[in-house]
Motif scaffolding. Structure first.
Motif, mmCIF file in Angstrom:
data_model
loop_
_atom_site.group_PDB
_atom_site.id
_atom_site.type_symbol
_atom_site.label_atom_id
_atom_site.label_comp_id
_atom_site.label_asym_id
_atom_site.label_seq_id
_atom_site.Cartn_x
_atom_site.Cartn_y
_atom_site.Cartn_z
ATOM 1 N N VAL A 1 0.840 -1.201 0.000
ATOM 2 C CA VAL A 1 0.000 0.000 0.000
ATOM 3 C C VAL A 1 0.879 1.257 0.000
ATOM 4 O O VAL A 1 0.678 2.183 0.774
ATOM 5 C CB VAL A 1 -1.021 -0.003 1.162
ATOM 6 N N GLU A 2 1.831 1.272 -0.897
ATOM 7 C CA GLU A 2 2.707 2.429 -1.078
ATOM 8 C C GLU A 2 2.372 3.197 -2.346
ATOM 9 O O GLU A 2 2.904 4.289 -2.561
ATOM 10 C CB GLU A 2 4.170 1.980 -1.094
ATOM 11 N N SER A 3 1.511 2.627 -3.197
ATOM 12 C CA SER A 3 1.086 3.334 -4.405
ATOM 13 C C SER A 3 -0.263 2.790 -4.866
ATOM 14 O O SER A 3 -0.597 1.625 -4.630
ATOM 15 C CB SER A 3 2.122 3.183 -5.527
ATOM 16 N N VAL A 4 -1.043 3.662 -5.507
ATOM 17 C CA VAL A 4 -2.307 3.264 -6.124
ATOM 18 C C VAL A 4 -2.003 3.050 -7.599
ATOM 19 O O VAL A 4 -1.525 3.959 -8.278
ATOM 20 C CB VAL A 4 -3.394 4.340 -5.924
ATOM 21 N N VAL A 5 -2.253 1.835 -8.090
ATOM 22 C CA VAL A 5 -1.817 1.470 -9.436
ATOM 23 C C VAL A 5 -2.940 1.430 -10.464
ATOM 24 O O VAL A 5 -2.668 1.454 -11.676
ATOM 25 C CB VAL A 5 -1.047 0.135 -9.417
ATOM 26 N N ALA A 6 -4.187 1.372 -10.030
ATOM 27 C CA ALA A 6 -5.322 1.364 -10.958
ATOM 28 C C ALA A 6 -6.599 1.664 -10.187
ATOM 29 O O ALA A 6 -6.646 1.484 -8.969
ATOM 30 C CB ALA A 6 -5.447 0.015 -11.665
ATOM 31 N N ALA A 7 -7.626 2.113 -10.911
ATOM 32 C CA ALA A 7 -8.898 2.402 -10.248
ATOM 33 C C ALA A 7 -10.049 2.370 -11.238
ATOM 34 O O ALA A 7 -9.902 2.743 -12.393
ATOM 35 C CB ALA A 7 -8.857 3.768 -9.573
ATOM 36 N N LEU A 8 -11.182 1.910 -10.745
ATOM 37 C CA LEU A 8 -12.459 2.042 -11.437
ATOM 38 C C LEU A 8 -13.175 3.215 -10.791
ATOM 39 O O LEU A 8 -13.227 3.312 -9.564
ATOM 40 C CB LEU A 8 -13.320 0.788 -11.253
ATOM 41 N N VAL A 9 -13.725 4.093 -11.596
ATOM 42 C CA VAL A 9 -14.398 5.275 -11.070
ATOM 43 C C VAL A 9 -15.829 5.307 -11.588
ATOM 44 O O VAL A 9 -16.067 5.123 -12.786
ATOM 45 C CB VAL A 9 -13.659 6.564 -11.498
ATOM 46 N N ARG A 10 -16.748 5.531 -10.667
ATOM 47 C CA ARG A 10 -18.152 5.708 -11.052
ATOM 48 C C ARG A 10 -18.585 7.101 -10.624
ATOM 49 O O ARG A 10 -18.652 7.407 -9.433
ATOM 50 C CB ARG A 10 -19.044 4.682 -10.380
ATOM 51 N N PRO A 11 -18.868 7.962 -11.618
ATOM 52 C CA PRO A 11 -19.352 9.304 -11.281
ATOM 53 C C PRO A 11 -20.819 9.269 -10.852
ATOM 54 O O PRO A 11 -21.491 8.254 -11.039
ATOM 55 C CB PRO A 11 -19.187 10.081 -12.591
ATOM 56 N N PRO A 12 -21.317 10.369 -10.310
ATOM 57 C CA PRO A 12 -22.748 10.441 -9.991
ATOM 58 C C PRO A 12 -23.581 10.162 -11.249
ATOM 59 O O PRO A 12 -23.118 10.370 -12.376
ATOM 60 C CB PRO A 12 -22.940 11.880 -9.523
ATOM 61 N N LEU A 13 -24.798 9.695 -11.079
ATOM 62 C CA LEU A 13 -25.622 9.237 -12.193
ATOM 63 C C LEU A 13 -25.774 10.242 -13.330
ATOM 64 O O LEU A 13 -25.680 9.878 -14.491
ATOM 65 C CB LEU A 13 -26.991 8.805 -11.677
ATOM 66 N N LEU A 14 -26.048 11.472 -13.051
ATOM 67 C CA LEU A 14 -26.291 12.454 -14.110
ATOM 68 C C LEU A 14 -25.053 13.277 -14.457
ATOM 69 O O LEU A 14 -25.159 14.333 -15.066
ATOM 70 C CB LEU A 14 -27.457 13.372 -13.723
ATOM 71 N N TYR A 15 -23.909 12.786 -14.110
ATOM 72 C CA TYR A 15 -22.657 13.503 -14.331
ATOM 73 C C TYR A 15 -22.116 13.190 -15.726
ATOM 74 O O TYR A 15 -22.124 12.042 -16.173
ATOM 75 C CB TYR A 15 -21.638 13.085 -13.276
ATOM 76 N N GLU A 16 -21.653 14.212 -16.426
ATOM 77 C CA GLU A 16 -21.030 13.987 -17.730
ATOM 78 C C GLU A 16 -19.600 13.498 -17.520
ATOM 79 O O GLU A 16 -18.814 14.125 -16.816
ATOM 80 C CB GLU A 16 -21.019 15.287 -18.538
ATOM 81 N N TRP A 17 -19.268 12.360 -18.118
ATOM 82 C CA TRP A 17 -17.943 11.778 -17.945
ATOM 83 C C TRP A 17 -16.865 12.710 -18.468
ATOM 84 O O TRP A 17 -17.066 13.403 -19.466
ATOM 85 C CB TRP A 17 -17.851 10.472 -18.704
ATOM 86 N N PRO A 18 -15.705 12.719 -17.819
ATOM 87 C CA PRO A 18 -14.603 13.547 -18.321
ATOM 88 C C PRO A 18 -14.143 13.054 -19.699
ATOM 89 O O PRO A 18 -14.254 11.863 -20.014
ATOM 90 C CB PRO A 18 -13.487 13.349 -17.291
ATOM 91 N N GLN A 19 -13.647 13.972 -20.499
ATOM 92 C CA GLN A 19 -13.146 13.595 -21.817
ATOM 93 C C GLN A 19 -12.010 12.578 -21.665
ATOM 94 O O GLN A 19 -11.115 12.754 -20.865
ATOM 95 C CB GLN A 19 -12.635 14.835 -22.539
ATOM 96 N N GLY A 20 -12.083 11.498 -22.424
ATOM 97 C CA GLY A 20 -11.070 10.443 -22.367
ATOM 98 C C GLY A 20 -11.432 9.293 -21.445
ATOM 99 O O GLY A 20 -10.736 8.282 -21.418
ATOM 100 N N ALA A 21 -12.520 9.418 -20.687
ATOM 101 C CA ALA A 21 -12.882 8.387 -19.715
ATOM 102 C C ALA A 21 -13.201 7.050 -20.380
ATOM 103 O O ALA A 21 -12.899 6.002 -19.841
ATOM 104 C CB ALA A 21 -14.075 8.837 -18.867
ATOM 105 N N GLU A 22 -13.789 7.098 -21.572
ATOM 106 C CA GLU A 22 -14.168 5.847 -22.236
ATOM 107 C C GLU A 22 -12.947 5.019 -22.649
ATOM 108 O O GLU A 22 -13.046 3.827 -22.897
ATOM 109 C CB GLU A 22 -15.056 6.116 -23.459
ATOM 110 N N ARG A 23 -11.775 5.628 -22.692
ATOM 111 C CA ARG A 23 -10.563 4.907 -23.061
ATOM 112 C C ARG A 23 -9.715 4.530 -21.840
ATOM 113 O O ARG A 23 -8.713 3.847 -21.976
ATOM 114 C CB ARG A 23 -9.708 5.762 -24.005
ATOM 115 N N ALA A 24 -10.099 4.988 -20.670
ATOM 116 C CA ALA A 24 -9.289 4.759 -19.454
ATOM 117 C C ALA A 24 -9.382 3.338 -18.960
ATOM 118 O O ALA A 24 -10.339 2.657 -19.155
ATOM 119 C CB ALA A 24 -9.712 5.723 -18.354
#
Length: 130
Positions: A107-130
């Motif tokens: 637990v010395e680094s965060v190497v990957a993550a799944l992110v779920r934004p709020p339901l009506l939130y517009e995803w950040p540009q590039g999120a579909e490729r992350a």
């Protein structure tokens, strides 16, 4: 499965300096909301990559909601597909956001993550490729 308790502020710092693509798309206010609504200590479960990989591949395959409402799958599975040592898994929730993160074994680094934004939130540009 062993568990390590990590101070939520320390985990926030690890997220801030992570090179993970999906975390780079996360707004600071979203991370702040998740940390503020978290307990002081976050439990990080340490386990075999193959165990976590099987669990999340099943969820990805079975649940359209789980698959389509989160970004970061490419990096997440990329880390789980490696044959390296055990890995840590944690989650954060707050402000309508959800984050499922992977850390190195110590637990010395965060190497990957799944992110779920709020339901009506517009995803950040590039999120579909992350």
């Amino acid at each position: 499965m062993p568990t390590i308790e990590v101070d939520s502020r320390q985990l926030a710092e690890l997220i801030d300096v992570s090179g993970c693509t999906s975390l780079g798309l996360l707004e600071p206010s979203a991370l702040h909301a998740m940390i503020e609504e978290s307990p002081e200590f976050i439990q990080v479960d340490i386990g075999r990559r193959s165990t976590f990989r099987g669990t999340y591949r099943d969820r990805y395959s079975i649940s359209d909601d789980f698959r389509n409402n989160r970004f970061g799958w490419s990096g997440f599975f990329g880390v789980l597909d490696e044959a390296d040592p055990p890995i840590g898994l944690f989650s954060l929730r707050g402000g309508g956001w959800t984050l499922i993160g992977l850390t190195d074994e110590k637990v010395e680094s965060v190497v990957a993550a799944l992110v779920r934004p709020p339901l009506l939130y517009e995803w950040p540009q590039g999120a579909e490729r992350a």
